[in-house]
Design a protein around this motif. Structure first.
Motif, short mmCIF file in Angstrom:
data_model
loop_
_atom_site.label_atom_id
_atom_site.label_comp_id
_atom_site.label_asym_id
_atom_site.label_seq_id
_atom_site.Cartn_x
_atom_site.Cartn_y
_atom_site.Cartn_z
N MET A 319 0.83 -1.20 0.00
CA MET A 319 0.00 0.00 0.00
C MET A 319 0.87 1.26 0.00
O MET A 319 0.52 2.27 -0.63
CB MET A 319 -0.93 0.01 1.21
N ALA A 320 2.00 1.22 0.68
CA ALA A 320 2.91 2.37 0.65
C ALA A 320 3.43 2.59 -0.76
O ALA A 320 3.50 3.74 -1.25
CB ALA A 320 4.06 2.15 1.62
N LEU A 321 3.78 1.50 -1.45
CA LEU A 321 4.24 1.62 -2.84
C LEU A 321 3.12 2.15 -3.74
O LEU A 321 3.37 2.96 -4.65
CB LEU A 321 4.72 0.26 -3.35
N ALA A 322 1.88 1.71 -3.49
CA ALA A 322 0.76 2.16 -4.31
C ALA A 322 0.52 3.65 -4.12
O ALA A 322 0.35 4.40 -5.10
CB ALA A 322 -0.49 1.37 -3.95
N ARG A 323 0.49 4.10 -2.88
CA ARG A 323 0.21 5.52 -2.62
C ARG A 323 1.38 6.39 -3.07
O ARG A 323 1.18 7.52 -3.55
CB ARG A 323 -0.09 5.73 -1.14
N ALA A 324 2.60 5.90 -2.91
CA ALA A 324 3.75 6.65 -3.41
C ALA A 324 3.69 6.75 -4.93
O ALA A 324 4.02 7.80 -5.51
CB ALA A 324 5.05 5.98 -2.98
N GLY A 325 3.25 5.67 -5.60
CA GLY A 325 3.09 5.72 -7.05
C GLY A 325 2.08 6.76 -7.47
O GLY A 325 2.28 7.49 -8.46
N ALA A 326 0.98 6.86 -6.73
CA ALA A 326 -0.03 7.86 -7.04
C ALA A 326 0.53 9.27 -6.86
O ALA A 326 0.26 10.18 -7.66
CB ALA A 326 -1.26 7.66 -6.15
N ALA A 327 1.33 9.47 -5.81
CA ALA A 327 1.94 10.78 -5.58
C ALA A 327 2.92 11.14 -6.70
O ALA A 327 2.94 12.27 -7.19
CB ALA A 327 2.65 10.80 -4.23
N ALA A 329 2.81 10.08 -9.75
CA ALA A 329 2.06 10.35 -10.98
C ALA A 329 1.70 11.82 -11.09
O ALA A 329 1.67 12.39 -12.19
CB ALA A 329 0.80 9.49 -11.02
N GLY A 330 1.44 12.46 -9.94
CA GLY A 330 1.12 13.88 -9.93
C GLY A 330 2.33 14.77 -9.72
O GLY A 330 2.18 15.99 -9.58
N GLY A 331 3.51 14.18 -9.64
CA GLY A 331 4.73 14.96 -9.44
C GLY A 331 4.96 15.39 -8.02
O GLY A 331 5.80 16.27 -7.76
N ASP A 332 4.28 14.77 -7.06
CA ASP A 332 4.43 15.16 -5.66
C ASP A 332 5.54 14.32 -5.02
O ASP A 332 5.28 13.37 -4.26
CB ASP A 332 3.10 14.96 -4.91
N PRO A 334 7.75 15.09 -2.60
CA PRO A 334 7.81 15.09 -1.12
C PRO A 334 6.83 14.10 -0.49
O PRO A 334 7.19 13.39 0.45
CB PRO A 334 7.47 16.53 -0.75
N ALA A 335 5.60 14.03 -1.01
CA ALA A 335 4.63 13.09 -0.45
C ALA A 335 5.08 11.65 -0.68
O ALA A 335 4.95 10.80 0.21
CB ALA A 335 3.26 13.32 -1.08
N ALA A 336 5.61 11.35 -1.86
CA ALA A 336 6.08 10.00 -2.15
C ALA A 336 7.19 9.60 -1.19
O ALA A 336 7.22 8.47 -0.68
CB ALA A 336 6.56 9.91 -3.59
N ARG A 337 8.10 10.51 -0.92
CA ARG A 337 9.21 10.18 -0.01
C ARG A 337 8.71 9.95 1.41
O ARG A 337 9.22 9.07 2.11
CB ARG A 337 10.25 11.30 -0.04
N ARG A 338 7.74 10.72 1.83
CA ARG A 338 7.19 10.49 3.17
C ARG A 338 6.55 9.11 3.26
O ARG A 338 6.74 8.38 4.24
CB ARG A 338 6.15 11.58 3.51
N LEU A 339 5.79 8.74 2.26
CA LEU A 339 5.10 7.45 2.26
C LEU A 339 6.10 6.29 2.25
O LEU A 339 5.94 5.31 2.98
CB LEU A 339 4.18 7.35 1.05
N ALA A 541 7.10 21.64 -10.20
CA ALA A 541 7.94 22.62 -9.49
C ALA A 541 7.23 23.17 -8.26
O ALA A 541 7.86 23.36 -7.21
CB ALA A 541 8.32 23.75 -10.45
N GLN A 542 5.94 23.42 -8.38
CA GLN A 542 5.20 23.94 -7.24
C GLN A 542 5.16 22.93 -6.10
O GLN A 542 5.20 23.30 -4.92
CB GLN A 542 3.79 24.32 -7.68
N ARG A 543 5.06 21.63 -6.43
CA ARG A 543 5.00 20.62 -5.38
C ARG A 543 6.37 20.35 -4.77
O ARG A 543 6.49 20.16 -3.56
CB ARG A 543 4.40 19.33 -5.94
N VAL A 544 7.38 20.28 -5.60
CA VAL A 544 8.72 19.93 -5.10
C VAL A 544 9.41 21.14 -4.51
O VAL A 544 10.13 21.04 -3.51
CB VAL A 544 9.57 19.33 -6.24
N ASP A 545 9.21 22.31 -5.13
CA ASP A 545 9.78 23.57 -4.66
C ASP A 545 11.30 23.47 -4.48
O ASP A 545 11.84 23.73 -3.41
CB ASP A 545 9.13 24.01 -3.35
#
Length: 722
Positions: A319-327, A329-332, A334-339, A541-545
């Motif tokens: 599930m962590a891999l799935a949610r990180a994959g979703a993050a 996909a949107g270029g997020d 930071p969220a992927a790394r947290r997950l 860029a806005q998400r990663v900053d």
């Protein structure tokens, strides 16, 4: 030391240790000599080769304990194997060393010679030898040496007799036992003759064997087991669903369409147990997360519910891999790394997912521009291949090549990618890894001024164009975007940009490809796709900053808008990063932008040329040098365009330009002018540099503005190729 499972220790002194008087069960025993012959026993090659006898049966058991081990062993092992300790044992060991039967070394005790080791093993009856390996396996496992224990047990598992189920289960799940050895243990049990193994346990171990074989990169035997089990259909719909699910998991990075198909078939099986459904749904979510699946949110919700009903450590990781994959996909990022950082990759029950997790964490570091940290993590991961499994090595190699490209080590990246593709042919690699390694070679070939080599590599593959199988090939399309003639790959490039509209994940590891894709689709007169991709990059860029991604976003937007201010901002941001190739590209684009001032453009071109040279991108360097020369004082055209203008063209270059603008191919132009193809190619590149254009479409547009243009459309009147 050899490894094996420790089975129940045989009863009685004959199976474990000798009596004090040197007899076993009251009977005298034949004793090997120090040279490998035996008192009243067999000799080596029929002849005794030494005269120093082993003095007692106790010494013989010591020698046997040492001889069954492939590596030197410590005194504690001998003590456990003989149930003896203290001065009496030590005196016997010293006597064997003094007589040459044993040799001591910093690593431990070993037989005096290879011939002696072989003779001792031959002298021991097979059943007793199996009992010795079994005892050694148990001793080593209890003392925290699982890999050595597994080696001993492998020698006896396929023989008749009971299997120590707890020990097998413990060893195959232990990270210290490499996946290939763990698979061999399970295969040996599968081939053994223990009639007491429960059918359910046999099925569980068949699935575990498949998992370990795939992790070890031994795909053919894994698929053979799955095929046999599916064909046999021994245990109903639930077991069949898990077998189909394994096939789906394997095809996730190869042919995602097959992966999704197998998982859908598995979930359609009737009467699935809660744990089976949980495994399948969390696996499907992990696969879908990588692909930008259109129904990803509903798949994640269903997997969450299933995991809550039947929780398991492996499910949490999937599930962590799935949610990180979703993050991603949107270029997020930071969220992927947290997950990915919230779960433990060392959970024994999630060994395969743990390897993927390690790879994903390194990929995120690379995508964030943390090149030094990613390099360190790669070295640690490569050192842990025994634990991660051989199947992980191609993925790590592809990441290493990408790291070298991003940091500017182009020749090294291309060499390593070429070696990897020779080592693992296409049929042995997942599509995603094969495309990744091929993309490295293609991009470097274009940058080094070898377009024909790059095009030959591209011509050797036929990437699927449709989702989801096309996702794995987006990075290869990004490499094709560096072709000075992007119209050769028009369909491939457009399909890649469309995939990036669904998920930007493929471009996160290759930031330098994003502006190249924008340039390429603009050259194809596809402004809509160029704007679409540029806007997606702004969202990243806005998400990663970070300086890297703001630089990438400004670069892409500057190319789309032909805005020197945006390109200058990109250069300023990228200077603060270690991403040398993308900085050089931004400098080159700044030099060629129509509104860039002459002095700024010249300095940008000169800096780009110097930087390309340090990177080994000699083709890019040549173009930048020509651009800088054309921008020298007195060499700018009437309209202020960077590159020298129409007046700078030679007569031969003008004739080539007129033919190509009129629609002729380079081969046709060469035939018309009675020169070689390579001469036409060189003259066309000179035209591009002097006029500040990158492709024939831009050349045609600019050529139409010439005040002194001829009335005809070219020698052959062929429409311009698009």
């Amino acid at each position: 030391m050899a490894t094996s499972f420790a089975l129940d220790r045989p009863d009685g002194p004959a199976a474990s240790s000798p009596a004090a008087d040197g007899s076993v069960d009251g009977r005298p025993v034949s004793v090997p000599t120090a040279s490998g012959s035996a008192v009243d026993g067999p000799a080596v090659d029929g002849q005794p080769v030494g005269a120093q006898p082993v003095g007692s049966a106790a010494q013989r058991w010591i020698l046997r304990a040492v001889a069954i081990c492939d590596e030197p062993c410590q005194v504690w092992f001998v003590e456990r194997m003989t149930d003896r300790s203290g001065p009496a044992l030590h005196d016997d060991v010293e006597a064997l060393i003094a007589g040459g039967a044993l040799v001591d070394s910093p690593g431990g005790l070993r037989p005096g010679s290879a011939q002696l080791r072989a003779a001792v093993r031959r002298e021991v009856p097979p059943s007793l030898l199996a009992a010795l390996h079994t005892r050694a396996a148990r001793v080593l496992a209890e003392q925290g040496h699982p890999a050595a224990a597994a080696g001993h047990l492998l020698r006896v598992l396929d023989a008749a007799g009971p299997v120590d189920v707890p020990l097998v289960s413990r060893l195959v799940a232990d990270p210290a036992v490499d996946p290939s050895t763990a698979a061999d243990l399970l295969l040996a049990v599968r081939a053994g003759r223990d009639a007491g193994l429960a059918p359910q346990l046999r099925r569980d171990w068949a699935l575990a064997a498949v998992d370990h074989l795939m992790l070890a990169g031994r795909i053919e035997p894994a698929l053979a087991i799955l095929g046999d089990e599916i064909a046999a259909d021994r245990a109903g719909a639930g077991y069949r669903a898990l077998l189909l699910g394994r096939l789906g998991a394997w095809y996730a990075t190869g042919r995602p369409s097959l992966a999704l198909g197998y998982l859908d078939r598995a979930l359609a099986q009737p009467e699935l147990a809660a744990d089976q459904r949980s495994w399948l749904l969390t696996t499907l979510a992990a696969v879908a997360g990588r692909l930008g699946h259109p129904d990803l949110e509903s798949l994640l919700a269903a997997a969450d519910r299933a995991q809550a009903d039947a929780p398991a450590p492996a499910g949490e990781l999937r599930m962590a891999l799935a949610r990180a994959g979703a993050a991603l996909a949107g270029g997020d990022l930071p969220a992927a790394r947290r997950l990915l950082g919230r779960v433990d990759p060392s959970v024994p029950a999630a060994r395969a997912q743990g390897a993927v997790l390690r790879v994903e964490r390194i990929a995120c570091q690379l995508a964030c521009g943390e090149f030094e940290e990613a390099g360190t993590a790669l070295r640690f991961a490569e050192a842990d291949l025994g634990t991660l499994g051989a199947a992980t090595q191609p993925m790590l190699t592809a990441l290493d090549c990408r790291l070298r490209i991003a940091a500017g080590e182009l020749p090294e990246a291309a060499t390593r990618a070429e070696l990897a593709l020779h080592r693992w042919p296409a049929g042995q690699l997942a599509d995603e890894v094969h495309a990744e390694l091929l993309a490295v070679r293609v991009e470097v070939a274009f940058r080094r001024g070898c377009p024909e080599t790059a095009r030959e590599l591209l011509a050797g593959v036929q990437p699927p164009a449709e989702w989801p199988d096309g996702v794995a090939w987006v990075r290869l399309a990004g490499a094709a975007a560096f072709d000075p003639e992007p119209d050769r790959h028009a369909g491939f490039l457009r399909a890649a940009v469309d995939e990036l509209a669904r998920s930007v994940r493929p471009v996160l590891l290759v930031p330098q490809q994003a502006p190249a894709l924008v340039r390429a689709v603009l050259a194809l007169d596809d402004a809509d796709r160029a704007h679409q991709l540029a806007e997606r990059l702004v969202g990243v860029a806005q998400r990663v900053d970070s300086s890297l991604w703001w630089g990438i976003a400004q670069h892409a937007a500057g190319v789309v808008e032909r805005d020197p201010a945006l390109l200058g901002g990109a250069v300023a941001s990228l200077r603060t990063t270690s991403a040398r190739p993308v900085l050089a590209d931004a400098l080159h684009d700044l030099a060629g932008a129509p509104g860039t001032g002459p002095a700024v453009a010249r300095r940008a071109a000169e800096e780009a040329a110097a930087l390309f040279g340090r990177l080994g991108a000699v083709g890019d360097q040549e173009r930048a040098v020509r651009c800088a020369a054309a921008l020298a004082p007195g060499r700018r055209n009437r309209g202020g365009r960077a590159g020298g203008g129409f007046a700078a063209l030679t007569a031969a270059e003008t004739r080539v330009a007129e033919l190509l603008v009129g629609g002729a191919t380079k081969q046709q132009a060469a035939a018309s002018l009675f020169v070689s193809f390579h001469t036409v190619d060189a003259q066309l590149r000179a035209v591009y540099a002097k006029l500040g254009v990158r492709n024939r479409l831009d050349l045609a547009r600019l050529w139409a503005t010439r005040e002194d243009r001829p009335g005809s459309r070219g020698a052959r009147g062929v429409p311009v190729r698009r």
